[in-house]
Scaffold this active site. Structure first.
Site, PDB file in Angstrom:
ATOM      1  N   LYS A  24       0.819  -1.215   0.000  1.00 26.39           N
ATOM      2  CA  LYS A  24       0.000   0.000   0.000  1.00 26.39           C
ATOM      3  C   LYS A  24       0.849   1.261   0.000  1.00 26.39           C
ATOM      4  O   LYS A  24       1.860   1.341   0.693  1.00 26.39           O
ATOM      5  CB  LYS A  24      -0.894   0.032   1.258  1.00 26.39           C
ATOM      6  CG  LYS A  24      -2.017  -1.003   1.267  1.00 26.39           C
ATOM      7  CD  LYS A  24      -2.904  -0.774   2.485  1.00 26.39           C
ATOM      8  CE  LYS A  24      -3.806  -1.956   2.778  1.00 26.39           C
ATOM      9  NZ  LYS A  24      -4.919  -2.095   1.842  1.00 26.39           N
ATOM     10  N   GLY A  53     -10.802  -2.999   8.828  1.00 25.18           N
ATOM     11  CA  GLY A  53     -10.425  -3.173  10.221  1.00 25.18           C
ATOM     12  C   GLY A  53     -11.603  -3.297  11.167  1.00 25.18           C
ATOM     13  O   GLY A  53     -11.422  -3.267  12.381  1.00 25.18           O
ATOM     14  N   GLY A  98      -8.505  -8.452   5.066  1.00 26.13           N
ATOM     15  CA  GLY A  98      -7.479  -7.725   5.800  1.00 26.13           C
ATOM     16  C   GLY A  98      -7.278  -8.339   7.166  1.00 26.13           C
ATOM     17  O   GLY A  98      -6.656  -9.387   7.334  1.00 26.13           O
TER      18      GLY A  98
END
Lengths: 299, 209
Positions: free
Chosen positions: A88, A160, A242
């Site tokens: 990223k 998240g 993630g």
């Protein structure tokens, strides 16, 4: 054929950039923070890994400015696996992207999960040989990113959180707008372009094809095999997971189960079978408890 | 003509679109039962490590191996070629190896994605117009056995890598490309495969198991 007459091999074309995204379809891309996690992901059948210093759940919990990962970590992860390695860069931080290209990462995610570096401009992705994936919450945002050179779009979701609700909202928004645009009359496309704040040629391309000109993947909040089956049925062509894997009780088993569910998303019996006894998923959070919405980053 | 496209992971849609443009009927294959009645099969591009795991868990590894021994023709691209090859360098020891193609291949033989490329490729039997061949983290064919016909060699790779290496191979009913004919919109290699399937059914040609 004499070598001097041989046609030239061309790297970094849009077809070559998009081509790797095409090869990832039907697969799972997993966030990893160590070479050991990368091996677990590869062994579980990940099509690629995202090399990070912290998964989004920890970025959220710890706060502070989130930046590109340490190149030494990215290289260690590249050495650990044979599948593609993504990394990223901050929104608009083209110098981080230049570093990632120098490291020869296979895809750059210009990501809202990191702290944005530019409040007006995204990276000019045409200037790079490495392909880019960008997040989107709507068709207009997706087309702006494609206009800047993104070869792959993913829903943003709310990273998240372990909560799939935002990813579902974004997927439904993007695919719903594509359906509406594809039945609009040709003279209405100008107003569509204005409303979407997107270039007319891309709006016309979507209207004709009934799909984005690049693959559409899903990210943000996927934590279970059924989550993966849900977003695949809603039109995602692959999934990013993630925090959902390595914040769970048994990452290797959960990773493998999500891989199976992503392939067999239309077969509830298989999704049921692989969902059994996976242990605790990541805890997850309700969206109205969030102090910061990452999905609002991006312009 | 009905062609099954193994649809566990990878660019299944592009193969189906190419075959359907040529008038074939296609079917996605995710289970052994879905192989019934197909006259040819496609192993698409994707990640060979992922495809290996899914071929095994779905039971398709054994089903396909049986079908190949019965002579089922197969078109394989990129990861598909790796799965068919007899000898894989830089592969995982536990990965699926159908072993139908007498070739030695190196995974990611051209390097990482920054070295992925496209090039005009002259192909034997397809006339003067080259095929626009797209190579994505492609395998490099380092050697082929005597029963393998090389239909195309790479004129020039990125930075001179892989120059002259075989990129389109045929061995009996196997047609295998290290590039992606399904990505360029030029259907001549799929057309060749369909012709092979049609001829194979009349000549009774069988693959070496």
């Amino acid at each position: 054929m004499a070598a001097q007459d041989a046609p030239t091999a061309t790297t970094g074309t849009f077809r070559v950039k998009r081509g790797l995204a095409d090869m990832l379809r039907g697969g799972v891309i997993m966030d990893v923070v160590t070479p050991e996690q990368a091996k677990i992901a590869e062994d579980a059948g990940a099509v690629a890994v995202m090399a990070l210093e912290r998964v989004p759940a920890d970025i959220r919990a710890q706060g502070g400015v989130a930046r590109m990962s340490d190149p030494a970590l990215i290289e260690a992860i590249q050495r650990a696996v044979t599948i593609p390695v993504m990394a990223k860069a901050r929104i608009g931080h083209f110098a981080e992207a230049q570093v990632l290209q120098a490291l020869q990462v296979d895809y750059i995610d210009e990501s809202e999960v990191l702290t944005p570096a530019d409040e007006a401009h995204h990276i000019d992705k045409w200037a790079f040989t490495v392909p880019f994936v960008c997040g989107a919450t709507s068709l207009g945002e997706a087309l702006r990113r494609i206009a800047e050179g993104a070869a792959l779009i993913r829903s943003k979701g709310e990273a998240g959180t372990g909560n799939v609700v935002e990813a579902v909202r974004h997927l439904r928004a993007i695919t719903g707008e594509i359906r509406a645009l594809s039945v609009a009359r040709p003279e209405e496309r100008y107003a569509w372009a204005k409303r979407l704040a997107a270039p007319l040629p891309l709006v016309e391309e979507v209207a004709e094809a009934g799909r984005l000109p690049v693959p559409l993947f899903c990210a943000g909040g996927i934590a279970t095999p059924a989550d993966a089956a849900l977003v695949m049925q809603l039109g995602a062509e692959a999934v990013f997971v993630g925090s959902g894997i390595f914040k769970s009780a048994d990452p290797a088993r959960r990773a493998r189960a999500i891989v199976e569910a992503t392939t067999h998303f239309e077969d509830p019996a298989i999704v049921a079978k692989v969902s059994k006894g996976l242990g605790e998923p990541m805890p997850g959070v309700e969206l109205d408890r969030l102090e910061q919405r990452l999905a609002e980053r991006g312009w | 003509m009905r062609i099954g496209v193994v649809a566990l992971q990878g660019d299944v849609t592009e193969h189906r679109a190419a075959l359907e443009r040529l008038g074939a009927e296609t079917r996605p294959v995710r289970t052994p039962a879905q192989l019934a009645g197909v006259e040819g099969v496609v192993l698409p591009g994707g990640e060979s490590t992922t495809l290996s795991l899914l071929l095994r868990s779905s039971g398709l590894e054994q089903a396909l191996l049986g079908a190949f021994r019965e002579g089922l023709p197969v078109l394989a691209t990129c990861a598909g070629l790796i799965l068919l090859a007899r000898d894989v360098l830089d592969g995982r020891p536990d990965q699926v190896r159908f072993g139908l193609l007498d070739a030695q291949v190196r995974r990611n033989g051209f390097g990482r994605q920054v070295h992925s490329f496209e090039v005009d490729l002259p192909v034997a039997g397809l006339g003067d117009r080259p095929v626009r061949a797209v190579f994505i983290r492609a395998p490099l064919v380092e050697a082929v056995g005597p029963d393998v016909a090389v239909l195309a060699r790479l004129p020039r790779g990125p930075g001179g890598r892989g120059e002259g290496s075989p990129v389109l191979l045929q061995q009996a009913g196997v047609l295998a490309a290290s590039f992606h004919p399904e990505l360029s919109g030029d259907d001549r290699i799929h057309e060749r495969f369909l012709r092979q399937v049609a001829e194979g059914t009349t000549s009774g040609q069988r693959l070496a198991g």
